[in-house]
Design an enzyme around this catalytic site. Structure first.
Site, PDB file in Angstrom:
ATOM      1  N   ARG A 221       0.845  -1.186   0.000  1.00  0.00           N
ATOM      2  CA  ARG A 221       0.000   0.000   0.000  1.00  0.00           C
ATOM      3  C   ARG A 221       0.887   1.245   0.000  1.00  0.00           C
ATOM      4  NH1 ARG A 221      -3.474  -2.527  -1.878  1.00  0.00           N
ATOM      5  NH2 ARG A 221      -5.586  -2.871  -1.094  1.00  0.00           N
ATOM      6  N   HIS A 269      -1.024  -0.399 -10.089  1.00  0.00           N
ATOM      7  CA  HIS A 269      -1.770  -1.270  -9.169  1.00  0.00           C
ATOM      8  C   HIS A 269      -2.215  -2.550  -9.896  1.00  0.00           C
ATOM      9  CE1 HIS A 269      -4.309  -1.299  -5.256  1.00  0.00           C
ATOM     10  NE2 HIS A 269      -4.055  -2.545  -5.660  1.00  0.00           N
TER      11      HIS A 269
HETATM   12  P1  NDP Z   1      -1.991 -10.407   5.477  1.00  0.00           P
HETATM   13  O1  NDP Z   1      -2.990  -9.777   6.353  1.00  0.00           O
HETATM   14  O2  NDP Z   1      -2.034 -11.881   5.257  1.00  0.00           O
HETATM   15  O3  NDP Z   1      -0.526 -10.064   6.009  1.00  0.00           O
HETATM   16  C1  NDP Z   1      -0.170  -8.802   6.465  1.00  0.00           C
HETATM   17  C2  NDP Z   1       1.216  -8.857   7.029  1.00  0.00           C
HETATM   18  O4  NDP Z   1       1.595  -7.552   7.443  1.00  0.00           O
HETATM   19  C3  NDP Z   1       1.326  -9.776   8.253  1.00  0.00           C
HETATM   20  O5  NDP Z   1       2.547 -10.457   8.244  1.00  0.00           O
HETATM   21  C4  NDP Z   1       1.292  -8.771   9.408  1.00  0.00           C
HETATM   22  O6  NDP Z   1       1.957  -9.185  10.574  1.00  0.00           O
HETATM   23  C5  NDP Z   1       2.050  -7.619   8.791  1.00  0.00           C
HETATM   24  N1  NDP Z   1       1.751  -6.377   9.504  1.00  0.00           N
HETATM   25  C6  NDP Z   1       0.566  -5.754   9.649  1.00  0.00           C
HETATM   26  N2  NDP Z   1       0.704  -4.650  10.408  1.00  0.00           N
HETATM   27  C7  NDP Z   1       2.016  -4.584  10.751  1.00  0.00           C
HETATM   28  C8  NDP Z   1       2.779  -3.696  11.537  1.00  0.00           C
HETATM   29  N3  NDP Z   1       2.237  -2.618  12.137  1.00  0.00           N
HETATM   30  N4  NDP Z   1       4.094  -3.937  11.680  1.00  0.00           N
HETATM   31  C9  NDP Z   1       4.658  -5.020  11.092  1.00  0.00           C
HETATM   32  N5  NDP Z   1       3.991  -5.910  10.345  1.00  0.00           N
HETATM   33  C10 NDP Z   1       2.677  -5.695  10.170  1.00  0.00           C
HETATM   34  O7  NDP Z   1      -2.078  -9.638   4.093  1.00  0.00           O
HETATM   35  P2  NDP Z   1      -1.650 -10.153   2.631  1.00  0.00           P
HETATM   36  O8  NDP Z   1      -0.286 -10.723   2.733  1.00  0.00           O
HETATM   37  O9  NDP Z   1      -2.713 -10.986   2.060  1.00  0.00           O
HETATM   38  O10 NDP Z   1      -1.644  -8.771   1.838  1.00  0.00           O
HETATM   39  C11 NDP Z   1      -0.792  -7.716   2.208  1.00  0.00           C
HETATM   40  C12 NDP Z   1      -1.250  -6.438   1.537  1.00  0.00           C
HETATM   41  O11 NDP Z   1      -0.953  -6.487   0.146  1.00  0.00           O
HETATM   42  C13 NDP Z   1      -2.764  -6.189   1.569  1.00  0.00           C
HETATM   43  O12 NDP Z   1      -3.169  -5.660   2.812  1.00  0.00           O
HETATM   44  C14 NDP Z   1      -2.920  -5.204   0.442  1.00  0.00           C
HETATM   45  O13 NDP Z   1      -2.783  -3.904   0.964  1.00  0.00           O
HETATM   46  C15 NDP Z   1      -1.762  -5.518  -0.497  1.00  0.00           C
HETATM   47  N6  NDP Z   1      -2.212  -6.058  -1.785  1.00  0.00           N
HETATM   48  C16 NDP Z   1      -1.812  -5.432  -2.927  1.00  0.00           C
HETATM   49  C17 NDP Z   1      -2.185  -5.912  -4.155  1.00  0.00           C
HETATM   50  C18 NDP Z   1      -1.724  -5.264  -5.410  1.00  0.00           C
HETATM   51  O14 NDP Z   1      -2.178  -5.613  -6.502  1.00  0.00           O
HETATM   52  N7  NDP Z   1      -0.814  -4.325  -5.348  1.00  0.00           N
HETATM   53  C19 NDP Z   1      -3.027  -7.107  -4.283  1.00  0.00           C
HETATM   54  C20 NDP Z   1      -3.378  -7.695  -3.010  1.00  0.00           C
HETATM   55  C21 NDP Z   1      -2.978  -7.179  -1.823  1.00  0.00           C
HETATM   56  P3  NDP Z   1       1.453 -10.445  11.425  1.00  0.00           P
HETATM   57  O15 NDP Z   1       1.762 -11.638  10.538  1.00  0.00           O
HETATM   58  O16 NDP Z   1       2.299 -10.397  12.615  1.00  0.00           O
HETATM   59  O17 NDP Z   1      -0.019 -10.259  11.660  1.00  0.00           O
HETATM   60  C1  OXD Z   2      -6.196  -5.925  -3.035  1.00  0.00           C
HETATM   61  C2  OXD Z   2      -5.585  -5.158  -4.127  1.00  0.00           C
HETATM   62  O1  OXD Z   2      -6.111  -5.494  -1.880  1.00  0.00           O
HETATM   63  O2  OXD Z   2      -5.808  -5.499  -5.309  1.00  0.00           O
HETATM   64  O3  OXD Z   2      -6.771  -6.996  -3.313  1.00  0.00           O
HETATM   65  O4  OXD Z   2      -4.852  -4.211  -3.853  1.00  0.00           O
END
Ligand code: NDP
Ligand code: OXD
Length: 306
Positions: A221, A269
């Protein structure tokens, strides 16, 4: 028969056939419009005009087509369960994007793809085993991308909010862990959600921890990066390149300095799209579970924000 409201009208034509196929035999009534009090589940995407969930008194869950839920998780009218998208095809797409862009920078491909001076530079890149990578965010997507990079021999260090063990990958957490991950990384990938705890995580102080010339890939993000700090670090030559897929404002405005910066790559994106066919099965499985009184999958923790 559960009534399922498909809330983002712009996606109806694309998703309808995939959802009908996935719901085959489940006796689901898939609709685009309905009396709110009659709806059992809502399929949601950020493009959906639906903002007030209060009248959906019978709704058991809002099922997001997106993995990132920052645009709905704080909605005060949302009292129903919220499930985010976790889908093998979405993960596969993200792994491909991350591996592709890591390899681009690791191999220095740009030098050969754009070489108007026809320079014969036989410098070989180091091996992947000599190129440390930090993966910020070790959730569904970060873990999968980290594993793919490890399979190519990149030494990957993971970092996340909580302590965890991911077979064969050192995982750090906390502020000290972040500093250690950044100090050792030549390539940083951020796969973090947008929350109060991740906003501006990569600020000037933390960018300065990276070794000179480090590359940043952000398919998570946009708000995770302090844009002014990144631009300053790029201008100073401290950061070698930033490949960015996500931004605070999307589409990225035409006059944003990222577009013109010689060491920034903008991708619109597209790192990982939700694909109708596979995501429809994820939605169907959650409805099946909801109807059977089983716990829903991929529930969002409202307090954490992801
Ligand atoms: P998950 O919820 O599975 O994983 C999020 C990770 O971030 C976890 O490891 C979590 O830690 C960590 N995290 C959250 N908050 C913090 C913090 N304050 N400090 C350190 N680590 C933190 O999400 P996904 O892996 O499925 O997706 C990640 C992001 O990718 C989505 O939220 C979205 O914004 C983005 N995305 C982008 C896309 C694109 O096309 N560009 C497509 C899909 C998603 P913990 O494991 O300890 O909970
Ligand atoms: C999602 C993305 O969050 O596409 O799925 O960014």
């Amino acid at each position: 028969m559960p009534k399922v409201l498909f809330a983002p009208p712009a996606l109806w034509e694309e998703y309808r056939p995939a959802l009908l196929a996935a719901f085959d035999g489940m006796g689901v009534d898939l609709v685009q419009e309905a009396e709110p009090a009659s709806v059992d589940y809502i399929i949601y995407a950020p493009s959906a005009p639906l903002q007030n969930f209060t009248p959906y008194t019978r709704c058991k869950a809002v099922l997001s087509l997106w993995a990132g839920v920052e645009r709905i998780v704080g909605n005060p009218t949302l009292t129903q369960a919220l499930c985010r998208m976790v889908d093998p095809a979405l993960t596969e797409g993200m792994v491909e994007w991350v591996v592709g862009h890591v390899l681009r920078h690791h191999l220095g491909m740009d030098r050969h793809i754009v070489n108007p001076g026809r320079v014969w530079d036989p410098t070989c890149p180091p091996l992947a085993r000599e190129r440390p990578v930090a993966m910020l965010g070790m959730g569904e997507l970060g873990r999968a991308a980290a594993r793919a990079l490890v399979a190519l021999n990149f030494p990957v260090t993971g970092w996340s909010r909580t302590e965890k063990t991911v077979g064969g990958i050192p995982c750090l957490h906390g502020e000290d862990g972040l500093e250690a991950a950044l100090r050792g990384a030549e390539i940083v990938v951020t796969l973090l959600p947008k929350t109060a705890g991740t906003e501006n995580l990569l600020d000037a102080r933390r960018l300065a921890m990276l070794p000179k010339g480090a590359v940043i890939l952000n398919p998570g993000r946009g708000a995770v990066i302090d844009d002014d700090a990144l631009l300053a670090a790029l201008d100073a030559g401290h950061i070698g390149h930033a490949t960015l897929d996500v931004f605070r404002i999307e589409p990225l405005p035409g006059d944003h300095p990222y577009w013109a910066h010689p060491r920034v790559t903008v991708t619109p994106h597209i790192a990982a799209d939700t694909r109708p066919r596979s995501s429809a099965h994820v939605i169907a499985e959650n409805i099946r579970r909801g109807e059977a009184g089983m716990p829903l999958l991929h529930l969002v923790d409202r307090a954490r924000g992801y």
